[in-house]
Design a protein around this motif. Structure first.
Motif, PDB file in Angstrom:
ATOM      1  N   VAL A   1     127.366  52.604   0.023  1.00 25.92           N
ATOM      2  CA  VAL A   1     127.227  52.622   1.475  1.00 25.92           C
ATOM      3  C   VAL A   1     127.625  53.946   2.118  1.00 25.92           C
ATOM      4  CG1 VAL A   1     127.482  50.139   1.740  1.00 25.92           C
ATOM      5  CG2 VAL A   1     129.528  51.556   1.697  1.00 25.92           C
ATOM      6  N   THR A   2     128.483  54.720   1.447  1.00 25.95           N
ATOM      7  CA  THR A   2     129.005  55.923   2.099  1.00 25.95           C
ATOM      8  C   THR A   2     127.982  57.057   2.071  1.00 25.95           C
ATOM      9  OG1 THR A   2     130.100  56.513   0.045  1.00 25.95           O
ATOM     10  CG2 THR A   2     131.455  55.447   1.716  1.00 25.95           C
ATOM     11  N   GLU A   3     128.240  58.063   2.873  1.00 29.94           N
ATOM     12  CA  GLU A   3     127.288  59.144   3.068  1.00 29.94           C
ATOM     13  C   GLU A   3     127.397  60.201   1.983  1.00 29.94           C
ATOM     14  OE1 GLU A   3     124.174  60.528   4.602  1.00 29.94           O
ATOM     15  OE2 GLU A   3     125.115  58.878   5.671  1.00 29.94           O
TER      16      GLU A   3
ATOM     17  N   GLU B   1     128.389  50.681  18.305  1.00 30.68           N
ATOM     18  CA  GLU B   1     127.922  51.996  17.853  1.00 30.68           C
ATOM     19  C   GLU B   1     128.632  52.442  16.581  1.00 30.68           C
ATOM     20  OE1 GLU B   1     128.870  51.380  20.989  1.00 30.68           O
ATOM     21  OE2 GLU B   1     127.309  52.071  22.373  1.00 30.68           O
TER      22      GLU B   1
ATOM     23  N   LEU C   1     129.764  52.158  12.607  1.00 32.76           N
ATOM     24  CA  LEU C   1     129.463  51.623  11.287  1.00 32.76           C
ATOM     25  C   LEU C   1     130.674  51.915  10.419  1.00 32.76           C
ATOM     26  CD1 LEU C   1     125.850  52.790  10.350  1.00 32.76           C
ATOM     27  CD2 LEU C   1     126.596  50.459  10.674  1.00 32.76           C
TER      28      LEU C   1
ATOM     29  N   LYS D   1     132.431  51.731   6.585  1.00 32.90           N
ATOM     30  CA  LYS D   1     131.975  51.702   5.200  1.00 32.90           C
ATOM     31  C   LYS D   1     133.139  51.789   4.228  1.00 32.90           C
ATOM     32  CE  LYS D   1     127.980  54.355   6.690  1.00 32.90           C
ATOM     33  NZ  LYS D   1     127.145  55.512   6.401  1.00 32.90           N
TER      34      LYS D   1
ATOM     35  N   VAL E   1     124.146  57.446  21.310  1.00 34.03           N
ATOM     36  CA  VAL E   1     122.698  57.285  21.427  1.00 34.03           C
ATOM     37  C   VAL E   1     122.169  57.948  22.688  1.00 34.03           C
ATOM     38  CG1 VAL E   1     122.714  55.184  20.055  1.00 34.03           C
ATOM     39  CG2 VAL E   1     122.863  55.029  22.533  1.00 34.03           C
ATOM     40  N   SER E   2     120.930  58.407  22.594  1.00 39.01           N
ATOM     41  CA  SER E   2     120.251  59.049  23.726  1.00 39.01           C
ATOM     42  C   SER E   2     121.156  60.054  24.436  1.00 39.01           C
ATOM     43  CB  SER E   2     119.769  58.004  24.721  1.00 39.01           C
ATOM     44  OG  SER E   2     119.027  57.018  24.065  1.00 39.01           O
TER      45      SER E   2
ATOM     46  N   ASN F   1     116.049  61.770  23.798  1.00 38.09           N
ATOM     47  CA  ASN F   1     115.853  60.782  22.744  1.00 38.09           C
ATOM     48  C   ASN F   1     116.807  60.983  21.578  1.00 38.09           C
ATOM     49  OD1 ASN F   1     113.909  59.077  23.697  1.00 38.09           O
ATOM     50  ND2 ASN F   1     112.213  60.355  23.001  1.00 38.09           N
TER      51      ASN F   1
ATOM     52  N   ASP G   1     119.862  61.232  18.993  1.00 37.82           N
ATOM     53  CA  ASP G   1     121.062  60.490  18.620  1.00 37.82           C
ATOM     54  C   ASP G   1     121.978  61.424  17.853  1.00 37.82           C
ATOM     55  OD1 ASP G   1     119.902  58.244  19.647  1.00 37.82           O
ATOM     56  OD2 ASP G   1     119.216  57.493  17.707  1.00 37.82           O
TER      57      ASP G   1
ATOM     58  N   ARG H   1     125.514  64.137  12.277  1.00 37.57           N
ATOM     59  CA  ARG H   1     124.095  63.911  12.016  1.00 37.57           C
ATOM     60  C   ARG H   1     123.339  63.917  13.338  1.00 37.57           C
ATOM     61  NH1 ARG H   1     122.248  60.510   8.033  1.00 37.57           N
ATOM     62  NH2 ARG H   1     124.080  59.192   8.147  1.00 37.57           N
TER      63      ARG H   1
ATOM     64  N   ASN I   1     114.608  62.378  16.962  1.00 33.11           N
ATOM     65  CA  ASN I   1     113.689  61.301  17.360  1.00 33.11           C
ATOM     66  C   ASN I   1     112.405  61.822  17.990  1.00 33.11           C
ATOM     67  OD1 ASN I   1     114.693  58.799  16.554  1.00 33.11           O
ATOM     68  ND2 ASN I   1     116.217  58.814  18.195  1.00 33.11           N
ATOM     69  N   ASP I   2     111.918  62.946  17.483  1.00 30.85           N
ATOM     70  CA  ASP I   2     110.659  63.484  17.994  1.00 30.85           C
ATOM     71  C   ASP I   2     109.519  63.071  17.058  1.00 30.85           C
ATOM     72  OD1 ASP I   2     111.500  64.957  15.856  1.00 30.85           O
ATOM     73  OD2 ASP I   2     111.080  66.907  16.733  1.00 30.85           O
TER      74      ASP I   2
ATOM     75  N   ALA J   1     107.982  64.792  15.025  1.00 32.09           N
ATOM     76  CA  ALA J   1     108.123  65.437  13.714  1.00 32.09           C
ATOM     77  C   ALA J   1     109.331  64.922  12.934  1.00 32.09           C
ATOM     78  CB  ALA J   1     108.234  66.945  13.893  1.00 32.09           C
ATOM     79  N   SER J   2     110.002  63.924  13.464  1.00 30.94           N
ATOM     80  CA  SER J   2     111.192  63.338  12.818  1.00 30.94           C
ATOM     81  C   SER J   2     112.213  64.394  12.378  1.00 30.94           C
ATOM     82  CB  SER J   2     110.805  62.499  11.594  1.00 30.94           C
ATOM     83  OG  SER J   2     109.878  61.524  11.927  1.00 30.94           O
TER      84      SER J   2
END
Lengths: 262, 398
Positions: free
Chosen positions: B116-118, B259, B261, B263, B288-289, B294, B296, B325, B329-330, B332-333
């Motif tokens: 689960v961790t990054e 908001e 998470l 882990k 968020v936003s 858009n 995050d 991170r 959210n465009d 082009a991701s």
């Protein structure tokens, strides 16, 4: 005594019309929403395909194709499985959502390259879905409980008699203060929705076209078009391959099915 | 190996040409990638270079029958300009999934991820790490397995039989990001007399409890991370990988709270050689936003702890990761992930950056950079002290 009754009558006359009208507008608003919801109940499950065309203000297009499986859940929001086919770099990515009438939805994202299932926060209701002009809250299952309502007026919209109601998101994380909905009085289908942002400025307009009836009861549109008035971008959704009652079960909406989905 | 490839290719083409009217889907997809790596510091070893280029290819064939059973074939190949070890071929996946009403069976070569961790993937154990691909530990070699999965309303039970062991890959003599002493993979040794043919077992229970996803497993078999034994011969000292037999209990938990998470990954490992506990955990908080855009922005904090401390076979044993991170959210991701891993016992730091963006419908550009800051001599990263790099990858998806 007579005086008192007289005063009471006067008072009632003075107050009643306004309060009655105000109450009526809200009652009417919610009963319209309940009726629309009632008419869509009992579909059990369906699968469909969705093509999203994202357009920026210069008219450049970008396309996403998604397959959708939906299971109706009694006394709660629907379960959804969205599988991405394009763009190719996200092919096989899948999103599992258990929507709830009240509170946050449960969401898991499957990343096929790593074979990893990530629990994700669904608090981001106002965030863009796949870079489009649709927010998560615009495309997630529309439950009566998610808004409070107020009927405003009846008027003609594109030749149809429509209710025009205002609805106010209950969730404080919503990106909107209010939405204005045009719904026809015959079949209770939404045809136009205006979205007002947190500053109450007109943000987006959604127009919904090409309704088809399935199983002689359930209406689904072929096309939805969202225009963002503030950034000049737009997103069109084209729906196809609607198939109702394919026999989906709870087991088609768990983490195993999420990992299996292609 | 080559026999199974022939069978796979034959099956794939057979299914492509004769899908039959029952076929739900039969398709090829995948990518070709061009990669350039630039190491801006002078190499420690004279056979190494400052730049290297390579090309990799990972097609995928997938066929699904209308009862949901399926066949998948994913070969992978890389051709590298300087490291002959990094030029390699692997069968990432070659398996058949049999889907029954209340269980599913995967037979063949597959990939399974737990965790689960990054940053540190501590409890992930089924697949061997293809560490020559990238040092993030996220590239895996295909693992031969029989995997039975039983999802029920009380949770999911997964049982694995792993009949063949895959050795870890390491950079060769001419490759960067290699240990100071060369690793002689040809001479790999095993505690088990069965060597690579030892039958490994794993069983895992996982379930979702409201906002928490929990998994717990037991593994019995060959450790995926080797110890190293020095070997002296005419050409000098080399390291020989030595794979212990281990028993391991693992736990992974991810919990969502608005908001936030949360882990956690933890393991207890027992072998004849050692017994130890290790854990990693932390949070990701997402704004968020951001500023009505858009975008995050996620803030990540993780902690890694290994009871073995200096003797750990992983490079993080008492470390803190702080990362951020950005998801634009465009269309082009566009995404960016950057962070610093700080060793709490020294000044040693690791800086990482990953970014990606799509161009058109089929192209993607990925950027990755790792900088090793002040690693101490006792640190595993000490050998990589001059291997700071920038990696640019252009991928074409089809």
């Amino acid at each position: 005594m007579k005086n008192r009754i007289f005063l009471l009558v006067i008072a009632l006359l003075a107050v009643f019309p306004f309060s009655a009208l105000a109450e009526n507008a809200e009652d009417r608003g919610i009963s319209i929403a309940r009726e629309a919801d009632l008419r869509d109940q009992g579909f059990q499950d369906f699968t469909s395909s969705m093509k999203m065309v994202l357009r920026n203000r210069h008219g450049q297009e970008s396309i996403r194709e998604i397959r959708i499986k939906t299971l109706e859940v009694e006394n709660d929001g629907d379960k959804n499985l969205n599988i991405f086919d394009t763009p190719k770099d996200v092919k096989g990515t899948a999103l599992l959502t258990f929507t709830h009438k009240v509170g946050d939805d449960d969401q898991w994202l499957y990343l096929p390259a790593l074979k990893r299932v990530k629990r994700i926060s669904s608090r981001n209701k106002s965030g863009s879905f796949m870079g489009s002009e649709f927010a998560y809250e615009d495309i997630s299952s529309q439950e009566v409980e998610k808004y409070t309502y107020k009927w405003l007026r009846d008027e003609k919209y594109e030749g149809m008699d429509c209710f025009v109601s205002e609805r106010y998101p209950v969730d404080k994380n919503s990106g909107y203060t209010r939405q204005l909905v045009w719904m026809d009085t015959k079949e209770y289908r939404a045809h136009k929705i205006e979205f007002y942002d947190r500053k109450n400025a007109h943000l987006k307009t959604l127009t919904i076209k090409g309704y088809q009836q399935y199983l002689n009861k359930y209406w689904r549109p072929d096309e939805m078009s969202m225009v963002n008035h503030q950034n000049g971008k737009s997103t069109d959704l084209f729906w196809s391959n609607y198939t109702f009652r394919v026999g989906l079960k709870d087991k088609d909406f768990n983490k195993n099915s999420l990992k299996r989905s292609r | 190996m080559s026999k199974s490839i022939c069978i796979a290719v034959f099956l794939a083409f057979f299914l492509t040409c004769y899908p039959g009217h029952h076929a739900v889907a039969s398709q090829w997809s995948g990518y070709v990638a061009l990669e350039g790596r630039y190491f801006w510091e002078k190499s420690l070893h004279r056979d190494q270079r400052e730049q290297n280029g390579s090309v990799s290819f990972e097609p995928e064939f997938y066929h699904e029958w209308d009862n949901g059973s399926s066949f998948v074939f994913v070969p992978f190949a890389r051709l590298d300009s300087s490291d002959s070890e990094r030029s390699h071929f692997d069968l990432r996946e070659l398996n058949i999934l049999y889907l029954a009403d209340s269980w599913e069976l995967h037979v063949g070569i597959g990939k399974v991820f737990w965790g689960v961790t990054e940053f540190i993937h501590l409890v992930d154990i089924i697949n061997q790490t293809d560490s020559i691909e990238s040092i993030d530990g996220e590239d895996k070699l295909g693992q031969p397995m029989i995997h039975l999965s039983i999802p029920r309303n009380w949770g999911t039970l997964d049982a694995f039989l792993l009949p063949y062991f895959r050795e870890r890959t390491f950079a060769g003599k001419n490759g960067r990001l290699r240990p100071g002493l060369l690793i002689n993979t040809e001479q790999a040794r095993y505690q088990s007399a069965a060597e690579q043919s030892h039958l490994d077992l794993a069983i895992r229970y996982s379930n979702t409890f409201d906002d928490a996803d929990v998994g717990i497993y037991y593994f019995n078999g060959t450790a995926r991370d080797p110890l190293f034994l020095p070997e002296f011969n005419a050409s000098g000292i080399r390291l020989i990988p030595y794979y212990l037999q281990i028993e391991q209990l693992g736990l992974d938990v991810q919990m969502v709270a608005g908001e936030w998470l949360w882990k956690l990954e933890a393991l207890q490992r027992n072998s004849d050689d050692e017994r130890y506990f290790a854990a990693t955990g932390g949070f990701e908080y997402t704004f968020v936003s951001v500023k009505d855009t858009n975008m995050d922005l996620g803030m990540i904090g993780e902690f890694v702890w290994d009871e073995r401390q200096e003797g750990a076979t992983t490079f993080a044993e008492n470390d803190v990761l702080v990362a951020c991170r950005l998801a634009v959210n465009d269309a082009a991701s566009t995404e960016l992930l950057t962070g610093v891993l700080q060793d709490l016992d020294s000044n040693s730091k690791l800086f990482t950056l990953e970014a990606s963006r799509r161009f058109g419908d089929n192209w993607k550009l990925r950027l990755e950079s790792v900088i090793f800051i002040d690693p101490e001599e006792t640190d595993q990263l000490y050998d990589l002290r001059d291997d700071d790099y920038l990696r640019l990858e252009l991928l074409y998806y089809f």
